[in-house]
Write a protein that holds these residues in place. Sequence first.
Motif, PDB file in Angstrom:
ATOM      1  N   GLY A  75     -17.872 -67.087  74.509  1.00  0.00           N
ATOM      2  CA  GLY A  75     -17.850 -66.699  76.222  1.00  0.00           C
ATOM      3  C   GLY A  75     -17.431 -66.325  76.840  1.00  0.00           C
ATOM      4  N   ASN A  76     -17.067 -66.459  77.741  1.00  0.00           N
ATOM      5  CA  ASN A  76     -16.279 -64.915  78.892  1.00  0.00           C
ATOM      6  C   ASN A  76     -15.234 -65.159  79.401  1.00  0.00           C
ATOM      7  N   PHE A  77     -14.617 -64.995  79.649  1.00  0.00           N
ATOM      8  CA  PHE A  77     -13.529 -64.876  80.275  1.00  0.00           C
ATOM      9  C   PHE A  77     -13.084 -63.628  81.506  1.00  0.00           C
ATOM     10  N   ARG A  78     -12.340 -64.008  82.812  1.00  0.00           N
ATOM     11  CA  ARG A  78     -12.078 -63.032  83.434  1.00  0.00           C
ATOM     12  C   ARG A  78     -10.386 -62.910  83.903  1.00  0.00           C
ATOM     13  N   HIS A  79      -9.189 -62.355  83.709  1.00  0.00           N
ATOM     14  CA  HIS A  79      -8.178 -62.563  84.235  1.00  0.00           C
ATOM     15  C   HIS A  79      -7.553 -61.896  85.434  1.00  0.00           C
ATOM     16  N   MET A 108     -11.020 -66.949  84.793  1.00  0.00           N
ATOM     17  CA  MET A 108     -12.192 -67.984  85.344  1.00  0.00           C
ATOM     18  C   MET A 108     -13.933 -67.622  84.166  1.00  0.00           C
ATOM     19  N   PRO A 109     -14.023 -68.373  84.367  1.00  0.00           N
ATOM     20  CA  PRO A 109     -15.520 -67.713  83.492  1.00  0.00           C
ATOM     21  C   PRO A 109     -16.325 -67.531  83.778  1.00  0.00           C
ATOM     22  N   GLU A 110     -16.631 -66.157  83.406  1.00  0.00           N
ATOM     23  CA  GLU A 110     -18.036 -65.138  83.926  1.00  0.00           C
ATOM     24  C   GLU A 110     -18.958 -65.365  82.712  1.00  0.00           C
TER      25      GLU A 110
END
Length: 282
Positions: A75-79, A108-110
């Motif tokens: 997955g991908n997360f933005r901080h 947040m999941p992107e």
Amino acid sequence: MSAKTRNVIRFVKGSPTMDGAGVNLTRVIGTRELLDLDPFLLLDEFKSEEAKDYIAGFPSHPHRGFETITYLLHGNFRHRDSRGNEGFLTAGSVQWMTAGRGIIHSEMPEMTEGLVWGYQLWLNLPAKDKMTEPRYQDIAPDQIPVVDKAGVTVKVIAGDYRGQTGPSKTWIPALYFDVSLASNTSFEHPIPDELTSFAYVIEGQAQFGSAEKSYPGQAGNLLIFGEGDDIEVATGESPARFLLLAAKRLNEPIVRGGPFVMNTREELAQAFQDYQDGTLDQ
Ligand code: FE2
């Protein structure tokens, strides 16, 4: 002097928990059953293919007094944080964040579909370093050394393994390995007594501890190692993958309240006050 194998002294299963704005996860450390494991304060596993379990993410929230270490497998997360720092986590990357005196950030999941799978660990800071300046280490997958030999694959996130050193800078002596074992394979690594150590099984199953006193662990199990100076894990017919963690015990008082972990009630009250006053991250 021969090495003494550290056998399993405690076995814990995670419990389903909701956190953030409604993220379903499994909490393994930081529960009523296992409040902390000095110097580890929290371990969460988030793993779901259902967007409803993760999409709400972790909107703006504060931290003070410890480090959060996020290891993303899928997955991908933005901080983002209130000081203008920003980071993007992709599969296989690590963010080692030292909250120190204070940050307010969102995680947040992107993505809106597919598997999100990762871990967040909270590692305490020594009293003398709790109010240090915040620091980020965004570690890309290709910065993490991989040692692959005879059915044992070790990703070295922090600490040393067979001549390879993980990229993470730590405040206290610590190691963080992601270990994969083929079937009928054994793993051994020296970890001295003064470091608290545990394994968390993420896939498959294995035997933890010396051959005579080994303890079975499977996906979702946390195994805490007792005294000694050597970790041993062996697989049978099934392969296994586990996180192996160790860090030096602080033996300092822990006073925690939500997102703040300090040494005294006064310091904890001050953290809430600073957050209310808008000075937590100033
Ligand atoms: Fe956070």
